[in-house]
Design a protein around this motif. Structure first.
Motif, PDB file in Angstrom:
ATOM      1  N   GLU A  34       0.838  -1.213   0.000  1.00 22.16           N
ATOM      2  CA  GLU A  34       0.000   0.000   0.000  1.00 22.16           C
ATOM      3  C   GLU A  34       0.868   1.256   0.000  1.00 22.16           C
ATOM      4  OE1 GLU A  34      -4.160  -0.109   1.133  1.00 22.16           O
ATOM      5  OE2 GLU A  34      -3.487  -1.127   2.958  1.00 22.16           O
ATOM      6  N   LEU A  35       1.948   1.194  -0.776  1.00 25.54           N
ATOM      7  CA  LEU A  35       2.873   2.311  -0.939  1.00 25.54           C
ATOM      8  C   LEU A  35       3.249   2.372  -2.421  1.00 25.54           C
ATOM      9  CD1 LEU A  35       5.085   1.679   2.205  1.00 25.54           C
ATOM     10  CD2 LEU A  35       3.517   3.594   1.853  1.00 25.54           C
ATOM     11  N   PRO A  36       3.814   3.525  -2.881  1.00 28.96           N
ATOM     12  CA  PRO A  36       4.036   3.679  -4.322  1.00 28.96           C
ATOM     13  C   PRO A  36       5.136   2.788  -4.892  1.00 28.96           C
ATOM     14  CG  PRO A  36       4.811   5.607  -3.115  1.00 28.96           C
ATOM     15  CD  PRO A  36       4.044   4.765  -2.146  1.00 28.96           C
ATOM     16  N   ASP A  37       6.188   2.511  -4.108  1.00 32.63           N
ATOM     17  CA  ASP A  37       7.315   1.759  -4.675  1.00 32.63           C
ATOM     18  C   ASP A  37       8.112   1.084  -3.557  1.00 32.63           C
ATOM     19  OD1 ASP A  37       8.902   3.813  -3.535  1.00 32.63           O
ATOM     20  OD2 ASP A  37       8.685   5.005  -5.356  1.00 32.63           O
ATOM     21  N   ILE A  63       8.338  -8.287  -2.900  1.00 35.50           N
ATOM     22  CA  ILE A  63       8.388  -8.625  -4.325  1.00 35.50           C
ATOM     23  C   ILE A  63       7.967  -7.401  -5.133  1.00 35.50           C
ATOM     24  CG2 ILE A  63       7.571 -10.170  -6.134  1.00 35.50           C
ATOM     25  CD1 ILE A  63       7.042 -12.291  -4.015  1.00 35.50           C
ATOM     26  N   ASP A  64       8.905  -6.886  -5.914  1.00 35.43           N
ATOM     27  CA  ASP A  64       8.654  -5.667  -6.696  1.00 35.43           C
ATOM     28  C   ASP A  64       7.797  -5.992  -7.924  1.00 35.43           C
ATOM     29  OD1 ASP A  64       8.760  -3.001  -7.356  1.00 35.43           O
ATOM     30  OD2 ASP A  64      10.958  -2.886  -7.344  1.00 35.43           O
ATOM     31  N   ARG A  65       7.346  -4.964  -8.591  1.00 34.90           N
ATOM     32  CA  ARG A  65       6.456  -5.172  -9.749  1.00 34.90           C
ATOM     33  C   ARG A  65       7.136  -5.960 -10.864  1.00 34.90           C
ATOM     34  NH1 ARG A  65       5.289   0.155  -7.951  1.00 34.90           N
ATOM     35  NH2 ARG A  65       3.105   0.415  -7.356  1.00 34.90           N
ATOM     36  N   ASP A  66       8.473  -5.874 -10.951  1.00 38.06           N
ATOM     37  CA  ASP A  66       9.200  -6.601 -11.996  1.00 38.06           C
ATOM     38  C   ASP A  66       9.579  -8.015 -11.568  1.00 38.06           C
ATOM     39  OD1 ASP A  66      11.225  -6.240 -10.156  1.00 38.06           O
ATOM     40  OD2 ASP A  66      12.535  -5.097 -11.494  1.00 38.06           O
ATOM     41  N   VAL A  95       4.737  -5.297  -3.829  1.00 43.77           N
ATOM     42  CA  VAL A  95       4.668  -3.851  -4.056  1.00 43.77           C
ATOM     43  C   VAL A  95       3.419  -3.551  -4.878  1.00 43.77           C
ATOM     44  CG1 VAL A  95       5.779  -1.857  -5.139  1.00 43.77           C
ATOM     45  CG2 VAL A  95       7.169  -3.548  -3.907  1.00 43.77           C
ATOM     46  N   ASN A  96       2.554  -2.721  -4.309  1.00 47.53           N
ATOM     47  CA  ASN A  96       1.266  -2.388  -4.933  1.00 47.53           C
ATOM     48  C   ASN A  96       0.709  -1.195  -4.171  1.00 47.53           C
ATOM     49  OD1 ASN A  96      -1.840  -2.568  -5.016  1.00 47.53           O
ATOM     50  ND2 ASN A  96      -1.300  -4.081  -6.567  1.00 47.53           N
ATOM     51  N   ARG A  97       0.159  -0.222  -4.895  1.00 43.01           N
ATOM     52  CA  ARG A  97      -0.300   1.015  -4.238  1.00 43.01           C
ATOM     53  C   ARG A  97      -1.439   0.778  -3.255  1.00 43.01           C
ATOM     54  NH1 ARG A  97       0.517   2.904  -9.392  1.00 43.01           N
ATOM     55  NH2 ARG A  97      -1.639   2.451  -9.917  1.00 43.01           N
ATOM     56  N   TYR A 115      -1.978  -6.869  -9.766  1.00 46.01           N
ATOM     57  CA  TYR A 115      -0.668  -7.481  -9.535  1.00 46.01           C
ATOM     58  C   TYR A 115      -0.106  -7.908 -10.889  1.00 46.01           C
ATOM     59  CZ  TYR A 115      -1.938  -7.210  -4.687  1.00 46.01           C
ATOM     60  OH  TYR A 115      -2.293  -6.717  -3.461  1.00 46.01           O
ATOM     61  N   THR A 116       1.235  -7.921 -11.025  1.00 46.09           N
ATOM     62  CA  THR A 116       1.828  -8.255 -12.323  1.00 46.09           C
ATOM     63  C   THR A 116       2.079  -9.759 -12.421  1.00 46.09           C
ATOM     64  OG1 THR A 116       4.140  -8.051 -11.608  1.00 46.09           O
ATOM     65  CG2 THR A 116       3.022  -6.012 -12.289  1.00 46.09           C
TER      66      THR A 116
END
Ligand code: ZN
Length: 185
Positions: A34-37, A63-66, A95-97, A115-116
């Motif tokens: 629940e944060l930008p990055d 776990i980052d978006r990539d 990681v997700n807003r 999610y990616t």
């Protein structure tokens, strides 16, 4: 199967967190930041909130978006990521807003960032690795399943919102459960 590449970047206070036996770990809790990055999540994770122990709140893995996976706390230590379940669980943060930056605003509860595929693939690989390493690991839950508390909405004290909603309605539970040997709590 290739082992997932995990970057080890322990929080400064990781060594001050309580230790535990591998046999105590039976649950994985899925969160989103629940944060930008990831950089902002790191900042939050490093904050000392408990002066007596010099520790704060964080998951074990991010776990980052990539699909990049980073270990903030070794699983043999108890991280503070969920009320009531910390001693027996591993916390994984995607990681997700989420509802950022108006977490408790009743008009901002949608959690509409998907999610990616890279995140899901990395999560599956990480869970397979953890299941091999911790034989007692048998169940998985969303933070929203374990913390169902409600609080006053920030925009209107007459309304309540969920304190925790992560990972939220867009998390692909069926795809995950089809690929890991865990049951949903
Ligand atoms: Zn959470």
């Amino acid at each position: 199967m290739p082992r997932p590449a995990i970057r080890i970047e322990h929080l400064p206070y990781a060594g001050a967190l309580a230790g535990r036996d591998a046999a105590a770990i039976d649950t994985v809790v899925i969160h989103c930041t629940e944060l930008p990055d990831l950089a902002t999540a790191r900042e939050y994770g490093e904050r000392v909130l408990y002066p007596d122990s010099g520790t704060g709140n964080s998951g074990h893995y991010y776990i980052d978006r990539d699909g990049a996976v980073v270990e903030y706390v070794p699983p043999a230590r108890v991280a503070h990521h969920v009320r009531g379940w910390n001693p027996r669980s591993i916390g994984i943060e995607l990681v997700n807003r989420g509802r950022w930056p108006h977490w408790l605003d009743s008009r901002h509860q949608a959690m509409d960032e998907p999610y990616t595929d890279a995140q899901l693939a990395a999560l599956v690989a990480l869970l397979q690795e953890l299941c091999a390493r911790f034989p007692a690991l048998a169940q998985v839950a969303g933070h929203e399943d374990l913390d169902t508390g409600e609080v006053e909405a920030s925009d209107d004290p007459a309304l309540t919102v969920r304190r925790k909603r992560d990972p939220g309605p867009l998390f692909p539970w069926e795809q995950l459960l089809a690929r890991v040997p865990l049951r949903r709590l």
